[in-house]
Design a protein around this motif. Structure first.
Motif, PDB file in Angstrom:
ATOM      1  N   ARG A  20      37.163  18.108  25.809  1.00  0.00           N
ATOM      2  CA  ARG A  20      35.954  18.882  25.478  1.00  0.00           C
ATOM      3  C   ARG A  20      34.681  18.189  25.946  1.00  0.00           C
ATOM      4  NH1 ARG A  20      38.606  19.784  20.199  1.00  0.00           N
ATOM      5  NH2 ARG A  20      39.646  21.811  20.336  1.00  0.00           N
ATOM      6  N   GLY A  21      34.775  16.904  26.273  1.00  0.00           N
ATOM      7  CA  GLY A  21      33.593  16.187  26.722  1.00  0.00           C
ATOM      8  C   GLY A  21      33.222  16.428  28.173  1.00  0.00           C
ATOM      9  N   ILE A  22      34.024  17.200  28.914  1.00  0.00           N
ATOM     10  CA  ILE A  22      33.747  17.398  30.338  1.00  0.00           C
ATOM     11  C   ILE A  22      32.342  17.944  30.597  1.00  0.00           C
ATOM     12  CG2 ILE A  22      34.407  18.754  32.368  1.00  0.00           C
ATOM     13  CD1 ILE A  22      37.317  18.335  31.574  1.00  0.00           C
ATOM     14  N   PRO A  23      31.847  18.935  29.824  1.00  0.00           N
ATOM     15  CA  PRO A  23      30.481  19.416  30.098  1.00  0.00           C
ATOM     16  C   PRO A  23      29.405  18.352  29.904  1.00  0.00           C
ATOM     17  CG  PRO A  23      31.694  21.001  28.756  1.00  0.00           C
ATOM     18  CD  PRO A  23      32.514  19.744  28.788  1.00  0.00           C
ATOM     19  N   ASP A  24      29.717  17.288  29.173  1.00  0.00           N
ATOM     20  CA  ASP A  24      28.720  16.251  28.894  1.00  0.00           C
ATOM     21  C   ASP A  24      28.745  15.113  29.903  1.00  0.00           C
ATOM     22  OD1 ASP A  24      27.973  17.611  26.530  1.00  0.00           O
ATOM     23  OD2 ASP A  24      29.628  16.666  25.443  1.00  0.00           O
ATOM     24  N   LEU A  25      29.621  15.180  30.904  1.00  0.00           N
ATOM     25  CA  LEU A  25      29.678  14.101  31.880  1.00  0.00           C
ATOM     26  C   LEU A  25      28.379  14.053  32.667  1.00  0.00           C
ATOM     27  CD1 LEU A  25      33.335  14.583  33.167  1.00  0.00           C
ATOM     28  CD2 LEU A  25      32.462  12.692  31.783  1.00  0.00           C
ATOM     29  N   PRO A  26      27.815  12.850  32.850  1.00  0.00           N
ATOM     30  CA  PRO A  26      26.509  12.750  33.530  1.00  0.00           C
ATOM     31  C   PRO A  26      26.617  13.002  35.019  1.00  0.00           C
ATOM     32  CG  PRO A  26      27.358  10.561  33.023  1.00  0.00           C
ATOM     33  CD  PRO A  26      28.314  11.541  32.410  1.00  0.00           C
ATOM     34  N   TRP A  83      35.399   6.603  36.772  1.00  0.00           N
ATOM     35  CA  TRP A  83      35.513   7.408  35.558  1.00  0.00           C
ATOM     36  C   TRP A  83      34.694   8.680  35.797  1.00  0.00           C
ATOM     37  CZ3 TRP A  83      31.864   9.114  31.929  1.00  0.00           C
ATOM     38  CH2 TRP A  83      30.537   8.751  32.216  1.00  0.00           C
ATOM     39  N   GLY A  84      34.925   9.716  34.993  1.00  0.00           N
ATOM     40  CA  GLY A  84      34.091  10.903  35.035  1.00  0.00           C
ATOM     41  C   GLY A  84      34.290  11.818  36.223  1.00  0.00           C
ATOM     42  N   THR A  85      35.300  11.547  37.053  1.00  0.00           N
ATOM     43  CA  THR A  85      35.511  12.375  38.245  1.00  0.00           C
ATOM     44  C   THR A  85      36.874  13.046  38.219  1.00  0.00           C
ATOM     45  OG1 THR A  85      34.109  10.863  39.515  1.00  0.00           O
ATOM     46  CG2 THR A  85      35.473  12.393  40.767  1.00  0.00           C
ATOM     47  N   THR A 123      34.682  11.043  28.136  1.00  0.00           N
ATOM     48  CA  THR A 123      33.383  10.384  27.989  1.00  0.00           C
ATOM     49  C   THR A 123      33.494   9.001  27.351  1.00  0.00           C
ATOM     50  OG1 THR A 123      32.985  11.462  25.852  1.00  0.00           O
ATOM     51  CG2 THR A 123      32.162  12.587  27.830  1.00  0.00           C
ATOM     52  N   GLU A 124      34.671   8.616  26.903  1.00  0.00           N
ATOM     53  CA  GLU A 124      34.819   7.346  26.189  1.00  0.00           C
ATOM     54  C   GLU A 124      34.468   6.119  27.031  1.00  0.00           C
ATOM     55  OE1 GLU A 124      38.223   6.467  23.302  1.00  0.00           O
ATOM     56  OE2 GLU A 124      38.742   5.224  25.058  1.00  0.00           O
ATOM     57  N   PRO A 125      34.841   6.053  28.328  1.00  0.00           N
ATOM     58  CA  PRO A 125      34.506   4.849  29.094  1.00  0.00           C
ATOM     59  C   PRO A 125      33.017   4.506  29.077  1.00  0.00           C
ATOM     60  CG  PRO A 125      36.095   6.176  30.296  1.00  0.00           C
ATOM     61  CD  PRO A 125      35.651   7.002  29.134  1.00  0.00           C
ATOM     62  N   ARG A 149      31.996   3.142  25.600  1.00  0.00           N
ATOM     63  CA  ARG A 149      32.504   1.794  25.345  1.00  0.00           C
ATOM     64  C   ARG A 149      31.833   0.737  26.215  1.00  0.00           C
ATOM     65  NH1 ARG A 149      39.015   2.001  24.810  1.00  0.00           N
ATOM     66  NH2 ARG A 149      38.648  -0.231  25.191  1.00  0.00           N
ATOM     67  N   VAL A 150      31.521   1.061  27.467  1.00  0.00           N
ATOM     68  CA  VAL A 150      30.894   0.044  28.314  1.00  0.00           C
ATOM     69  C   VAL A 150      29.476  -0.246  27.834  1.00  0.00           C
ATOM     70  CG1 VAL A 150      29.843   1.476  30.139  1.00  0.00           C
ATOM     71  CG2 VAL A 150      30.789  -0.767  30.699  1.00  0.00           C
ATOM     72  N   ARG A 151      28.767   0.753  27.370  1.00  0.00           N
ATOM     73  CA  ARG A 151      27.431   0.515  26.824  1.00  0.00           C
ATOM     74  C   ARG A 151      27.498  -0.371  25.590  1.00  0.00           C
ATOM     75  NH1 ARG A 151      25.109   6.746  27.377  1.00  0.00           N
ATOM     76  NH2 ARG A 151      24.365   6.565  29.544  1.00  0.00           N
ATOM     77  N   ALA A 152      28.453  -0.094  24.719  1.00  0.00           N
ATOM     78  CA  ALA A 152      28.587  -0.904  23.509  1.00  0.00           C
ATOM     79  C   ALA A 152      28.984  -2.338  23.844  1.00  0.00           C
ATOM     80  CB  ALA A 152      29.612  -0.265  22.575  1.00  0.00           C
ATOM     81  N   ALA A 153      29.904  -2.510  24.806  1.00  0.00           N
ATOM     82  CA  ALA A 153      30.334  -3.851  25.192  1.00  0.00           C
ATOM     83  C   ALA A 153      29.201  -4.632  25.830  1.00  0.00           C
ATOM     84  CB  ALA A 153      31.526  -3.759  26.144  1.00  0.00           C
ATOM     85  N   TRP A 154      28.404  -3.962  26.639  1.00  0.00           N
ATOM     86  CA  TRP A 154      27.260  -4.617  27.283  1.00  0.00           C
ATOM     87  C   TRP A 154      26.274  -5.106  26.214  1.00  0.00           C
ATOM     88  CZ3 TRP A 154      26.940  -5.710  32.399  1.00  0.00           C
ATOM     89  CH2 TRP A 154      25.705  -6.100  32.913  1.00  0.00           C
ATOM     90  N   ASP A 155      26.038  -4.274  25.220  1.00  0.00           N
ATOM     91  CA  ASP A 155      25.122  -4.646  24.147  1.00  0.00           C
ATOM     92  C   ASP A 155      25.669  -5.824  23.340  1.00  0.00           C
ATOM     93  OD1 ASP A 155      22.717  -4.032  22.455  1.00  0.00           O
ATOM     94  OD2 ASP A 155      24.276  -3.673  20.961  1.00  0.00           O
TER      95      ASP A 155
END
Length: 349
Positions: free
Chosen positions: A75-81, A307-309, A318-320, A323-329
């Protein structure tokens, strides 16, 4: 990716060093001649960092059926940047990357336009159609000066896309993949082993190891090598250096790459296609491992990719990114140095 491929399930083992004398950390081996024809081993299986999966692993995967995300994950496909935009005009001495999607980047550095693992097709073998459009329409590309290929899986080596290129386009490919390219009419193919390099018009192309493998048909497992690329603008007083990791799991090679290639400005690192973890851990880094890989290689900045393709595995689409934003922080790194671009977006330095 996992089309016609899969991840080893056994414990890692450290591979032998590639043949020849390895360069000292920070040293630069002399570049190989462009288009050189060379003899290679029949197999590169000795470069695997984990054994290939056995029947029990395949049986478990079939039992679990965890090939794709569940309904909630899709369901997250429409939210992919995805925000395609014209390529920015570059000032002299500037480098720029534009994410076309998956592992495909338009890299402009040292006056050259280089494509990485170009896949402009809507579909690849045994995989659903792409979730997001290509970030850069083919007709909007500047003349392509070179292409780098990380390995021969279908989501990284796309024959229909390569057919769009003039056959005189220089290709930089892993050892053992030159024959495939020459059979398709490409006349300027340079094959490299790990830690080898070649130069084109002031840009140096170094081929470096990855934790992955190769396979395109039922009969060619590990017949060609796999790896990443360091692109360096050698003419600039302060050379721009970019690391394109291709497709890789996490492991010891990242620290070694950083020792031998200090001063990486930007690392293009894969963060997707990692679930189920027991199946893909050894050949596909997850977002947290990608952040650690960026730290290991000593890169100043990181741009996530892979990811996202295409839907290649079982994690929510959308999880990758989350998670990468959280790991970077959590790693305490500057938010400005995480270039989590929408597909089609550019960043210059």
């Amino acid at each position: 990716m996992r089309d016609q491929t899969s991840a080893p399930a056994a414990a890692p083992r450290r591979p032998p060093q590639p043949p020849g004398t390895a360069p000292r950390p920070g040293s630069r081996p002399a570049p190989r001649p462009l288009g050189e024809r060379r003899l290679w081993p029949r197999s590169f299986a000795d470069r695997l960092t984990t054994p290939m999966p056995g029947l029990r692993a395949y049986a478990r995967l079939a039992r679990e059926g965890a090939f794709r995300p569940g309904p909630d994950g899709l369901r997250g496909i429409p939210d992919l940047p995805c925000a395609p935009a014209p390529l920015p005009v570059l000032a002299p001495g500037t480098s720029c990357v534009t994410w076309a999607g998956h592992a495909s980047w338009v890299v402009r550095t040292g006056g050259l336009t280089v494509l990485t693992d170009p896949v402009w097709s809507r579909r690849i073998l045994a995989t659903p159609a792409r979730m997001t459009p290509v970030g850069v329409p083919w007709e909007d590309l500047p003349p392509v000066d070179a292409v780098v290929i990380s390995h021969n899986h279908y989501d990284h080596l796309d024959a229909p896309t390569l057919r769009r290129l003039p056959r005189h386009t220089p290709l930089f490919v892993p050892a053992g993949l030159g024959r495939w390219c020459r059979r398709r009419g490409f006349a300027r193919v340079t094959e490299l082993d790990w830690w080898e390099a070649a130069e084109l018009d002031g840009v140096r192309f170094d081929f470096v190891p990855a934790h992955h493998w190769s396979k395109r048909t039922l009969l060619d497992t590990c017949r060609s090598l796999w790896g990443g690329w360091i692109l360096t603008d050698t003419r600039s007083p302060a050379p721009h250096r970019l690391y394109f990791a291709g497709d890789t799991g996490y492991g010891h090679w990242f620290a070694e790459i950083g020792r031998r290639h200090p001063g990486i400005d930007l690392a293009l690192l894969p963060i997707g296609a990692y679930a189920p973890r027991w199946w893909l851990r050894d050949v596909h880094a997850d977002p947290e491992e990608a952040v650690q890989a960026c730290i290991d290689v000593g890169a100043r900045r990181m741009a996530p990719m892979h990811w996202g393709t295409f839907v290649l595995s079982a994690e929510p689409v959308t999880e990758p990114l989350e998670r990468v934003r959280a790991a970077w922080d959590r790693a305490g790194l500057s938010r400005d140095d995480l270039w989590d671009l929408p597909i089609g977006a550019s960043r210059c330095w």
